[in-house]
Design an enzyme around this catalytic site. Structure first.
Site, PDB file in Angstrom:
ATOM      1  N   GLY A   6      -7.751  -2.443   9.230  1.00 55.22           N
ATOM      2  CA  GLY A   6      -8.586  -2.381  10.535  1.00 55.22           C
ATOM      3  C   GLY A   6     -10.170  -1.748  10.408  1.00 55.22           C
ATOM      4  N   ASP A  46      -9.973  -5.605  -1.657  1.00 53.80           N
ATOM      5  CA  ASP A  46      -9.076  -5.152  -0.529  1.00 53.80           C
ATOM      6  C   ASP A  46      -9.710  -4.382   0.590  1.00 53.80           C
ATOM      7  OD1 ASP A  46      -6.971  -4.026   0.818  1.00 53.80           O
ATOM      8  OD2 ASP A  46      -6.424  -2.785  -0.696  1.00 53.80           O
ATOM      9  N   GLY A  47      -9.677  -4.836   1.708  1.00 57.65           N
ATOM     10  CA  GLY A  47     -10.446  -4.513   3.058  1.00 57.65           C
ATOM     11  C   GLY A  47     -11.311  -5.128   3.624  1.00 57.65           C
ATOM     12  N   GLY A  93      -6.951   3.731   3.171  1.00 59.23           N
ATOM     13  CA  GLY A  93      -6.415   4.829   4.004  1.00 59.23           C
ATOM     14  C   GLY A  93      -5.824   3.817   5.159  1.00 59.23           C
ATOM     15  N   ASP A 120       0.829  -1.359   0.058  1.00 63.74           N
ATOM     16  CA  ASP A 120       0.028   0.050  -0.187  1.00 63.74           C
ATOM     17  C   ASP A 120       1.051   1.376   0.032  1.00 63.74           C
ATOM     18  OD1 ASP A 120      -2.680  -0.866   0.042  1.00 63.74           O
ATOM     19  OD2 ASP A 120      -2.133  -2.031   2.023  1.00 63.74           O
TER      20      ASP A 120
HETATM   21  C1  DX5 Z   1      -5.884  -0.434   2.319  1.00 66.00           C
HETATM   22  C2  DX5 Z   1      -5.391  -1.668   2.941  1.00 66.00           C
HETATM   23  C3  DX5 Z   1      -6.100  -2.252   4.028  1.00 66.00           C
HETATM   24  C4  DX5 Z   1      -5.664  -3.257   4.958  1.00 66.00           C
HETATM   25  C5  DX5 Z   1      -6.073  -4.621   4.679  1.00 66.00           C
HETATM   26  O1  DX5 Z   1      -5.764  -0.303   0.875  1.00 66.00           O
HETATM   27  O2  DX5 Z   1      -4.918  -2.521   1.921  1.00 66.00           O
HETATM   28  O3  DX5 Z   1      -7.246  -2.531   3.290  1.00 66.00           O
HETATM   29  O4  DX5 Z   1      -4.133  -3.259   4.892  1.00 66.00           O
HETATM   30  O5  DX5 Z   1      -6.323  -5.245   6.009  1.00 66.00           O
HETATM   31  P1  DX5 Z   1      -7.507  -5.178   6.756  1.00 66.00           P
HETATM   32  O6  DX5 Z   1      -8.644  -4.320   6.295  1.00 66.00           O
HETATM   33  O7  DX5 Z   1      -7.827  -6.727   7.230  1.00 66.00           O
HETATM   34  O8  DX5 Z   1      -6.882  -4.793   7.988  1.00 66.00           O
HETATM   35 ZN    ZN Z   2      -4.327  -1.909  -0.781  1.00 58.53          ZN
END
Ligand code: DX5
Ligand code: ZN
Length: 221
Positions: free
Chosen positions: A145, A176-177, A142, A35
């Site tokens: 979690g 993603d997310g 952004g 990211d």
């Molecule tokens: C944003 C990130 C998040 C995160 C994914 O672009 O890619 O979505 O690291 O992991 P979670 O949502 O499980 O914390």
């Molecule tokens: Zn991402």
């Protein structure tokens, strides 16, 4: 389509990266999701060019570079992008989506168009020939979690249906997310095949990384 695991590297323990990469290599992880946030397109700063370069030197696992930055078309040269890597650019981050995708293709890498939860699917209509995948954000980008935005499940389904009916059956869908074990099952059913797994997935204090990968694979089998 093959189910692919793309661990979110911003969720990995930075003090234990050597070991994390070894576990990913041993378990044949498909892509390292990185990211990149610029504090403007999204309200945060995360990983950057040096981090990508170091990973590229350390491992043969392809990178999946998620550019959450303004005007990505001007910045692709800053990154070590190879043939097997994916690079995603946000439709909302540029007036020149086609140019941004072309910059990625110039490097012979795979191009992905990313859509925020509120961005309609029709925005990819005119770049179907220029992409290898669509990234459906299931939270607002952004932060790690966050909670899944439920309407995005239907959007995954509509994306798969739209791609298939337009003759683009080979274009992959990444999510993603909040890709938890439970949500991943629903996302897969809806048509996603690339899963960005972060703090709600394989990175947990309750089990080892290896156990997390194993659980994820079993859940999405
Ligand atoms: C944003 C990130 C998040 C995160 C994914 O672009 O890619 O979505 O690291 O992991 P979670 O949502 O499980 O914390
Ligand atoms: Zn991402």
């Amino acid at each position: 389509m093959k189910t692919e695991i793309c661990p979110s590297m911003m969720c990995a323990d930075i003090f234990d990266l050597q070991n994390v990469i070894s576990v990913f290599e041993k378990n044949k992880i498909d892509y390292l999701h990185i990211d990149v946030m610029d504090g403007s397109f999204v309200p945060n700063f995360t990983l950057g060019t040096d981090y990508c370069r170091l990973l590229k030197e350390r491992t043969d696992i392809p990178l999946d570079i998620h550019l959450m930055i303004d005007r990505p078309e001007d910045k692709t040269d800053w990154f070590p992008i190879g043939e097997n890597d994916y690079v995603s650019v946000h439709i909302e981050s540029t007036n020149h989506l086609h140019r941004a995708l072309a910059r990625i293709k110039d490097k012979r890498a795979k191009a992905m168009a990313a859509l925020n939860p509120a961005t309609p699917l029709c925005m990819i209509e005119n770049v179907l020939d220029d992409i290898d995948a669509v990234l459906i954000m299931t939270v607002n980008p952004g932060y790690a979690g966050q909670k899944l935005i439920p309407s995005t499940l239907k959007k995954i389904e509509e994306t798969r249906a739209f791609l298939d009916s337009s003759g683009y059956t080979g274009v992959e869908i990444e999510v993603d997310g909040n890709v938890s074990f439970e949500n991943a099952v629903k996302m897969k059913k809806a048509g996603a095949n690339m899963f960005v797994v972060g703090s709600s997935g394989i990175f947990s204090k309750d089990f080892t990384l290896e156990e997390g990968i194993d659980r994820f694979r079993k859940a999405t089998e």
